[in-house]
Design a protein around this motif. Structure first.
Motif, PDB file in Angstrom:
ATOM      1  N   LEU A 164      -5.549   2.515  -8.650  1.00  0.00           N
ATOM      2  CA  LEU A 164      -6.851   2.425  -8.003  1.00  0.00           C
ATOM      3  C   LEU A 164      -7.653   3.710  -8.171  1.00  0.00           C
ATOM      4  O   LEU A 164      -7.166   4.797  -7.846  1.00  0.00           O
ATOM      5  N   ALA A 177     -10.404   5.309  -6.531  1.00  0.00           N
ATOM      6  CA  ALA A 177     -11.124   5.136  -5.266  1.00  0.00           C
ATOM      7  C   ALA A 177     -12.536   5.712  -5.322  1.00  0.00           C
ATOM      8  O   ALA A 177     -13.373   5.380  -4.486  1.00  0.00           O
ATOM      9  N   VAL A 194     -15.701  -7.235  -4.960  1.00  0.00           N
ATOM     10  CA  VAL A 194     -14.441  -7.424  -5.679  1.00  0.00           C
ATOM     11  C   VAL A 194     -14.337  -8.873  -6.143  1.00  0.00           C
ATOM     12  O   VAL A 194     -14.626  -9.795  -5.379  1.00  0.00           O
ATOM     13  N   LEU A 244     -13.100   0.763   1.426  1.00  0.00           N
ATOM     14  CA  LEU A 244     -13.951   0.786   0.228  1.00  0.00           C
ATOM     15  C   LEU A 244     -14.716  -0.533   0.147  1.00  0.00           C
ATOM     16  O   LEU A 244     -14.106  -1.608   0.171  1.00  0.00           O
ATOM     17  N   ARG A 286       0.859  -1.198   0.000  1.00  0.00           N
ATOM     18  CA  ARG A 286       0.000   0.000   0.000  1.00  0.00           C
ATOM     19  C   ARG A 286       0.889   1.240   0.000  1.00  0.00           C
ATOM     20  O   ARG A 286       2.002   1.216   0.550  1.00  0.00           O
ATOM     21  N   THR A 306      -5.163  -1.743  -0.547  1.00  0.00           N
ATOM     22  CA  THR A 306      -5.468  -0.326  -0.333  1.00  0.00           C
ATOM     23  C   THR A 306      -6.982  -0.118  -0.220  1.00  0.00           C
ATOM     24  O   THR A 306      -7.450   0.660   0.630  1.00  0.00           O
ATOM     25  N   MET A 307      -7.740  -0.805  -1.053  1.00  0.00           N
ATOM     26  CA  MET A 307      -9.208  -0.710  -0.946  1.00  0.00           C
ATOM     27  C   MET A 307      -9.655  -1.114   0.450  1.00  0.00           C
ATOM     28  O   MET A 307     -10.516  -0.491   1.070  1.00  0.00           O
ATOM     29  N   ARG A 308      -9.033  -2.168   0.933  1.00  0.00           N
ATOM     30  CA  ARG A 308      -9.384  -2.702   2.244  1.00  0.00           C
ATOM     31  C   ARG A 308      -9.014  -1.672   3.334  1.00  0.00           C
ATOM     32  O   ARG A 308      -9.810  -1.378   4.219  1.00  0.00           O
ATOM     33  N   THR A 364     -17.695   3.398  -7.170  1.00  0.00           N
ATOM     34  CA  THR A 364     -18.464   2.743  -6.107  1.00  0.00           C
ATOM     35  C   THR A 364     -19.040   1.399  -6.553  1.00  0.00           C
ATOM     36  O   THR A 364     -19.599   0.669  -5.745  1.00  0.00           O
ATOM     37  N   GLN A 422      -8.691   1.455   3.052  1.00  0.00           N
ATOM     38  CA  GLN A 422      -9.501   2.680   2.942  1.00  0.00           C
ATOM     39  C   GLN A 422     -10.980   2.430   3.247  1.00  0.00           C
ATOM     40  O   GLN A 422     -11.791   3.340   3.180  1.00  0.00           O
ATOM     41  N   ASN A 473     -16.714  -1.864  -2.205  1.00  0.00           N
ATOM     42  CA  ASN A 473     -17.132  -2.425  -3.499  1.00  0.00           C
ATOM     43  C   ASN A 473     -17.029  -3.953  -3.501  1.00  0.00           C
ATOM     44  O   ASN A 473     -16.065  -4.498  -2.975  1.00  0.00           O
TER      45      ASN A 473
END
Ligand code: FES
Length: 349
Positions: free
Chosen positions: A200, A202, A236, A232, A157, A226-228, A205, A230, A234
């Protein structure tokens, strides 16, 4: 006689020689602008043509859909200017520009993830901080191979203190094959970057699909981690394509990250499995065949998805074509092209 190129809504105006592409002129003038392949294949440099006398060069239909072209979208790398021109950046895209830096790093560790993929961890010594977006890559010059920098994607990350890279050892590769013998903990390494536009987004949505082949797992790992981090939420779906069991790595961690999310799934797809070498101790089920066939089997349509693709060029091309045919808009397909000058004999990611 030179012409001007202006970016609508900004103070930017640059000069272009007749026949320059929009992208050439912007980059020559040092204007930050998203691009990747520079060959009309990836669609990263899409922008809206407001006015101007232009000539379009040939490009791939995957890079720019006819419906987008009809509403005035062009590819900056394939559009020559023959008169004063005004363009506009597309509002549906997130442009992130990190200052490019040269860092001095030291080798924190070097170990093996598979029989031919090394995990290199670097501590930043000077020149930092190194800000990048998940999915980007850097150029690394090792002390045992001066003047032969190679591109590798960050697997960590952006907020982590250590940079991690997954480096596939290419048979006969002039740099990667020398890694185990030529690099020691504490060695100084020169890193420059970040580069690449397959990062990414971000703000998206909707659902995300990430397709990785071999060490192309690295940027996908960075994006999902990074999604995790942050938060986010969505859905996946990750697809990791490898030849055989011995080429699979990072699976348990990825399954934990992905399978805990609502409406999400993680897949490992083997194209050339070796039943004799399979110990049967996997973190999850196996699928067989091409990774793109597994995606095609699972999804009749992918409208509204954001897609990240990384891996060998043939896989990236096949995945990009499949995603487009299943309804993913070209602006939502993020796949960094391989640059021949940086390929260590056969390829890097
Ligand atoms: Fe223009 Fe790839 S940079 S299409």
């Amino acid at each position: 006689m030179s012409h001007s190129i202006s970016i609508d809504g900004t103070p930017v105006t640059v000069e272009a020689e007749p026949g320059d592409t929009i992208l050439d002129a912007l980059l020559m003038a040092g204007v930050g602008f998203s691009y990747s392949c520079q060959a009309g294949n990836c669609g990263t440099c899409r922008c809206e043509l407001v006015s101007g006398d232009i000539l379009e060069l040939e490009y791939s239909e995957h890079a720019l859909e006819a419906s987008d072209r009809a509403r005035g979208v062009v590819l900056a790398c394939r559009t020559q200017v023959w008169g004063d021109t005004v363009i506009r950046k597309l509002d549906d895209e997130e442009f992130i520009v990190h200052p490019s830096r040269i860092l001095r790093c030291s080798v924190a560790s070097l170990d093996r993830l598979t029989h031919d993929i090394h995990r290199l961890r670097l501590d930043i010594r000077s020149g930092g901080p190194f800000s990048f977006s998940a999915g980007q890559y850097a150029s690394i010059e090792f002390p045992f191979a001066p003047g032969r920098a190679r591109d590798y994607s960050m697997a960590t990350r952006p907020d982590e203190a250590t940079l991690e890279f997954h480096i596939r050892e290419m048979p006969g590769g002039s740099v990667s094959a020398g890694l185990a013998a030529g690099l020691r903990t504490g060695d100084a390494v020169r890193v420059s970057g970040p580069f690449g536009t397959s990062y990414l987004r971000a703000n998206h949505t909707g659902p995300v699909i990430a397709i990785a082949g071999g060490s192309g797992f690295a940027p996908v790992r960075s994006i999902i981690a990074t999604m995790r981090a942050q938060g986010l939420a969505n859905p996946v779906h990750t697809y990791f394509g490898a030849r055989a069991e011995r080429d699979v790595y990072g699976e348990a961690e990825m399954r934990t990250w992905v399978e805990g999310r609502t409406g999400s799934s993680a897949h490992v797809v083997l194209s050339d499995p070796d039943p004799d070498a399979d110990t049967g101790t996997h973190a999850g089920p196996r699928r067989f065949g091409l990774v793109t066939d597994a995606v095609a089997e699972d999804f009749a349509r992918l409208d509204g998805f954001k897609a990240y693709v990384a891996g060998p060029p043939a896989m990236v091309d096949a995945a990009t074509a499949l995603l487009a045919s299943r309804g993913v808009a070209s602006r939502d397909i993020h796949a960094d092209a391989f640059h021949p000058a940086n390929i260590d004999k056969e390829g890097t990611t």
